[in-house]
Write an enzyme that holds these catalytic residues in place. Structure first.
Site, PDB file in Angstrom:
ATOM      1  N   ASP A  67       0.823  -1.210   0.000  1.00  0.00           N
ATOM      2  CA  ASP A  67       0.000   0.000   0.000  1.00  0.00           C
ATOM      3  C   ASP A  67       0.854   1.256   0.000  1.00  0.00           C
ATOM      4  O   ASP A  67       2.059   1.221   0.225  1.00  0.00           O
ATOM      5  CB  ASP A  67      -0.948   0.016   1.201  1.00  0.00           C
ATOM      6  CG  ASP A  67      -0.292  -0.510   2.484  1.00  0.00           C
ATOM      7  OD1 ASP A  67       0.926  -0.330   2.639  1.00  0.00           O
ATOM      8  OD2 ASP A  67      -0.999  -1.095   3.320  1.00  0.00           O
ATOM      9  N   ASN A 135      -7.928  -3.401  14.596  1.00  0.00           N
ATOM     10  CA  ASN A 135      -9.307  -3.743  14.223  1.00  0.00           C
ATOM     11  C   ASN A 135      -9.365  -4.926  13.246  1.00  0.00           C
ATOM     12  O   ASN A 135     -10.403  -5.197  12.651  1.00  0.00           O
ATOM     13  CB  ASN A 135     -10.016  -2.521  13.629  1.00  0.00           C
ATOM     14  CG  ASN A 135      -9.389  -2.045  12.316  1.00  0.00           C
ATOM     15  OD1 ASN A 135      -8.366  -2.569  11.867  1.00  0.00           O
ATOM     16  ND2 ASN A 135     -10.005  -1.044  11.700  1.00  0.00           N
ATOM     17  N   HIS A 137      -7.545  -5.231  10.428  1.00  0.00           N
ATOM     18  CA  HIS A 137      -7.276  -4.931   9.017  1.00  0.00           C
ATOM     19  C   HIS A 137      -5.910  -5.471   8.605  1.00  0.00           C
ATOM     20  O   HIS A 137      -5.003  -5.607   9.425  1.00  0.00           O
ATOM     21  CB  HIS A 137      -7.396  -3.430   8.728  1.00  0.00           C
ATOM     22  CG  HIS A 137      -6.238  -2.585   9.166  1.00  0.00           C
ATOM     23  ND1 HIS A 137      -6.277  -1.773  10.270  1.00  0.00           N
ATOM     24  CD2 HIS A 137      -4.999  -2.419   8.628  1.00  0.00           C
ATOM     25  CE1 HIS A 137      -5.125  -1.138  10.390  1.00  0.00           C
ATOM     26  NE2 HIS A 137      -4.322  -1.516   9.415  1.00  0.00           N
ATOM     27  N   GLU A 142      -9.943  -2.372   5.431  1.00  0.00           N
ATOM     28  CA  GLU A 142     -10.648  -2.148   6.690  1.00  0.00           C
ATOM     29  C   GLU A 142     -11.829  -3.114   6.833  1.00  0.00           C
ATOM     30  O   GLU A 142     -12.247  -3.749   5.854  1.00  0.00           O
ATOM     31  CB  GLU A 142     -11.147  -0.699   6.738  1.00  0.00           C
ATOM     32  CG  GLU A 142     -10.053   0.350   6.633  1.00  0.00           C
ATOM     33  CD  GLU A 142      -9.230   0.504   7.911  1.00  0.00           C
ATOM     34  OE1 GLU A 142      -9.485  -0.227   8.880  1.00  0.00           O
ATOM     35  OE2 GLU A 142      -8.326   1.360   7.921  1.00  0.00           O
TER      36      GLU A 142
END
Length: 240
Positions: A67, A135, A137, A142
């Site tokens: 990314d 979380n 990810h 996400e």
């Protein structure tokens, strides 16, 4: 999924390096899928040390990164392109043209995503390194990201912005969107190496290993991969 629990971060990094070195030695033209953030820095330090001390060559190795922030040029101090040069590439004999990352400054996001997907289709990762967010990810995928997703632009959640703000002077400076490989791109790798350390990752690690396979926890898709290795320290493994 194979789970390796280590005592601490340094031991986690050393074990990850062992696996990475095995891939590089087995195929000097291997495609390495790489990650950014604090988690893989120990792995990269081990790779650099080994290169300097033992001469392991990366000259024919090719890389693809997960990314890149949207809106940051490659020479920005907080861009992931800069991170990779500073923490790994500039200290190896890898050729710059063999390293690949999304262009955060692309004026046409859809075209850039299509370019990167085409690149990945022709460069299956021999190993893909991942971290995991608090979380659940992976990369910037996400909760709620479809398992069939490919490279796309994502609006970052507040929790991810908070997690990443430690690397910026102010939380307001953290970009709000990023280019990211999709979950389908990640799952195409021959081997996946996911690293986790710290008590703040314990819930995410539980979801990764023992939770329901659900798009609410993107990392849970890795339960479906046929060669996934999780290396985590005791704090991150606390709920396993």
């Amino acid at each position: 999924m194979k789970v390796i629990v280590t005592k601490n971060y340094d031991e986690m990094s050393a074990k990850a390096f062992e696996i990475m070195l095995g891939v590089v030695k087995a195929n000097p033209r291997a495609v390495l899928g790489l990650a950014t953030g604090s988690t893989p820095i120990g792995l990269y330090r081990n790779m650099v040390r080994d290169h300097k001390e033992n001469g392991t060559s990366y000259r024919e190795i090719r890389t693809v990164n997960l990314d890149e922030y949207a809106g940051l040029p490659a020479d920005h101090a907080q861009s992931y392109a800069h991170f990779m040069r500073e923490n790994l590439f500039d200290m190896l004999d890898i050729r710059k043209e063999n390293t690949n990352i999304e262009n955060g400054m692309a004026s046409d996001a859809a075209s850039e995503c299509a370019r990167y997907n085409a690149l990945l289709d022709g460069m299956q990762q021999d190993v893909q390194v991942l971290g995991i967010g608090s979380n659940g990810h992976i990369a910037f995928n996400e909760p709620g990201t479809p398992f069939g997703s490919v490279t796309h632009v994502v609006e970052l959640t507040e929790s991810t912005i908070r997690d990443n703000s430690r690397l910026f002077d102010r939380i307001e400076d953290v970009p709000r969107s990023a280019f990211t490989m999709g979950l389908k791109n990640i799952m195409q790798a021959k081997k996946i190496l996911i690293l986790a350390n710290g008590a703040n990752k314990a819930d995410a690690v539980y979801g990764l290993v023992k939770g329901e396979v659900t798009e609410k926890v993107p990392a849970s898709v890795l339960q479906l991969h046929n060669d996934c290795v999780l290396i985590c320290d005791e704090a991150a493994a606390a709920r396993l």
